[in-house]
Design an enzyme around this catalytic site. Structure first.
Site, PDB file in Angstrom:
ATOM      1  N   HIS A 231      -1.740  -4.504 -10.948  1.00  0.00           N
ATOM      2  CA  HIS A 231      -0.876  -4.612 -12.469  1.00  0.00           C
ATOM      3  C   HIS A 231      -1.363  -5.173 -13.468  1.00  0.00           C
ATOM      4  CE1 HIS A 231       0.296   0.024 -11.388  1.00  0.00           C
ATOM      5  NE2 HIS A 231       0.562  -0.511 -10.020  1.00  0.00           N
TER       6      HIS A 231
ATOM      7  N   ASP B 207      -9.106 -11.018 -11.086  1.00  0.00           N
ATOM      8  CA  ASP B 207      -9.025 -11.865 -10.183  1.00  0.00           C
ATOM      9  C   ASP B 207      -7.829 -12.916 -10.108  1.00  0.00           C
ATOM     10  OD1 ASP B 207      -9.628 -13.871  -8.652  1.00  0.00           O
ATOM     11  OD2 ASP B 207     -11.567 -14.137  -8.774  1.00  0.00           O
TER      12      ASP B 207
ATOM     13  N   ASN C  28       0.400  -1.641  -0.142  1.00  0.00           N
ATOM     14  CA  ASN C  28       0.165  -0.428   0.107  1.00  0.00           C
ATOM     15  C   ASN C  28       0.672   0.529  -0.227  1.00  0.00           C
ATOM     16  OD1 ASN C  28      -2.219  -1.428   0.588  1.00  0.00           O
ATOM     17  ND2 ASN C  28      -3.066  -0.957   2.002  1.00  0.00           N
TER      18      ASN C  28
ATOM     19  N   LYS D   3       0.933 -13.440  -2.568  1.00  0.00           N
ATOM     20  CA  LYS D   3       1.295 -12.173  -3.456  1.00  0.00           C
ATOM     21  C   LYS D   3       2.607 -12.673  -2.640  1.00  0.00           C
ATOM     22  CE  LYS D   3       2.446  -7.694  -4.528  1.00  0.00           C
ATOM     23  NZ  LYS D   3       2.478  -6.026  -3.886  1.00  0.00           N
TER      24      LYS D   3
END
Length: 448
Positions: free
Chosen positions: A342, A357, A211, A322
């Site tokens: 992205h 997704d 973030n 991730k």
């Protein structure tokens, strides 16, 4: 002498005579007589001045002569209202007939018997791509290994062929150059692999990148190194407040500091148990011994297989698929392909996924992309998504991917897959599957 004509004779009122009431009546009579003779002329021929009538005074009424007002008549009592009739009870509604969809579903087949998993969302099917429900009826494109198609949640229908993946990689290298910072040799902790960082450094760097931008996350990581160097035990001893102050440029400092301290606490507990019988220094008659605690580290994951390492990483708070995938790719040199916002968006525009997704796209592309392309392709797609192929205003002019881009072939108009489609991201208020806070972040950790 008799009174002259036109003059009024006023009777003298003795001081002690009739009552005042009679005197007032006599004065009033004299005044009225004078008013009747106002127009006459005396003997000399002069007209006398008019006599002003006396001011009328309200004579009080004698006591007892007032007429008593009649008492008000009593109002007739209102007629009593008739009681309301009781409402009739409602008739009981008849029970609804059970719909056919409420029938018991047949038990699902065991996981081993299911080969093709359906994606979770069928909304936002990309224009030009078949609906998700029709995927099973399609055959994988030529060049896709049947085993890879079986491992792909979308059955290999959208996977790019190795040649198409190579063309996209070459086109991005032509635009941005080859990512020289992606190193291959990460076997030695002090070597060039992973930018010379340890696995724990890579994990903390990736958490700091959540973030926020790459520049902010690098400043936050530099703040840790400036205060404590490579001593993660000193970071743990300083506490969450001191760590939050050091990483404040990266944003969400309190949340990230709490999660990093929790990871260090877990590592310290495990390391202290292993090092309880380790090296002891000291002497003297008391035989006092001082244990040297081992440094906090995740280097043992270098010897673990990818699945074991991924499971160990995702067990920590704030570490999702991730983040773990980034650590495996850049610190452990495993053939992982992290999928962030992205990458998920560009995969849909290239036609490599029918919907945006991240989780399903991650499973699909990690099953089908050539392993030797994954590191470079991930970095290049993130760079392309930031600089040219943004979510709102992609700049297709001069892009080297137009020949392989389904988005450009459809005229560059956002299709249903991008209109109102969320990215299945986690938020700070509620993570998905223990996942990343920063799946929507603009940056993944990359060795400096």
């Amino acid at each position: 002498m008799p009174p002259s004509r036109g003059t009024a004779t006023v009777a003298a009122v003795p001081r002690r005579g009739p009552p005042r009431r009679a005197a007032a009546a006599a004065a009033a009579a004299a005044a009225s007589a004078a008013a009747a003779n106002v127009g006459d002329v005396d003997a000399v021929g002069n007209s006398p001045l008019p006599v002003r009538p006396a001011k009328r005074r309200r004579t009080p009424t004698a006591a007892g002569t007032r007429v008593k007002a009649e008492p008000h008549a009593k109002a007739e009592p209102r007629a009593e209202a008739e009681p309301r009739a009781k409402a009739k009870p409602r008739a009981k509604a008849e029970p609804r007939a059970k719909a056919a969809c409420h029938a018991k579903a047949e038990p699902r087949a065991p996981a081993s018997a299911r080969v093709k998993a359906e994606p979770r969302s069928q909304e936002g099917v990309r224009a030009g791509c078949p609906p998700v429900a029709d995927i099973e009826a399609l055959a994988p494109p030529p060049g896709i290994d049947p085993a890879i198609a079986a491992a792909d949640p979308w059955g290999g229908v959208y996977l790019p062929s190795p040649a198409a993946a190579q063309r996209v990689t070459d086109g991005l290298i032509l635009m941005y150059g080859r990512p020289s910072h992606v190193q291959r040799n990460v076997d030695a902790p002090d070597g060039d692999g992973g930018g010379g960082r340890s696995v724990l450094d890579a994990l903390v760097s990736t958490i700091l990148s959540q973030n926020t931008t790459g520049a902010n996350s690098r400043r936050a990581f530099a703040g840790i190194k400036a205060r404590w160097g490579d001593d993660w035990r000193a970071v743990r001893a300083a506490g969450a407040d001191a760590l939050a102050d050091a990483i404040r440029p990266g944003g969400l400092a309190a949340i990230k500091a709490g999660r990093i301290i929790a990871i260090l606490d877990d590592l310290a507990a495990n390391a202290d148990r292993r090092g309880a019988g380790g090296d002891h220094r000291g002497g003297g008659e008391a035989g006092a011994a001082t244990a040297v605690l081992p440094p906090l580290s995740l280097e043992h994951l270098r010897n673990a297989d990818s699945d074991t390492a991924k499971a160990a990483l995702t067990a920590y708070p704030g570490v999702g698929p991730k983040t773990a995938s980034c650590v495996l790719l850049f610190a452990l040199d495993r053939p992982e392909f992290p999928v962030d916002t992205h990458v998920a968006r560009l995969a849909a525009r290239l036609g490599w996924a029918p919907v945006i997704d991240r989780e399903v796209t991650y499973a699909s592309l990690n099953a089908g992309l050539p392993p030797q392309l994954r590191a470079d392709l991930h970095v290049l797609l993130v760079t392309h998504g930031r600089r040219r192929c943004g979510a709102r205003a992609p700049r297709c002019e001069g892009c080297a991917l137009t020949a392989d881009c389904a988005f450009f072939q459809k005229g560059g108009v956002p299709s249903d897959v991008e209109k109102g489609s969320s990215s299945n991201g986690a938020t700070l208020s509620g993570r998905r599957r223990g996942g990343d806070v920063g799946v929507d972040s603009d940056d993944s950790w990359k060795p400096a």
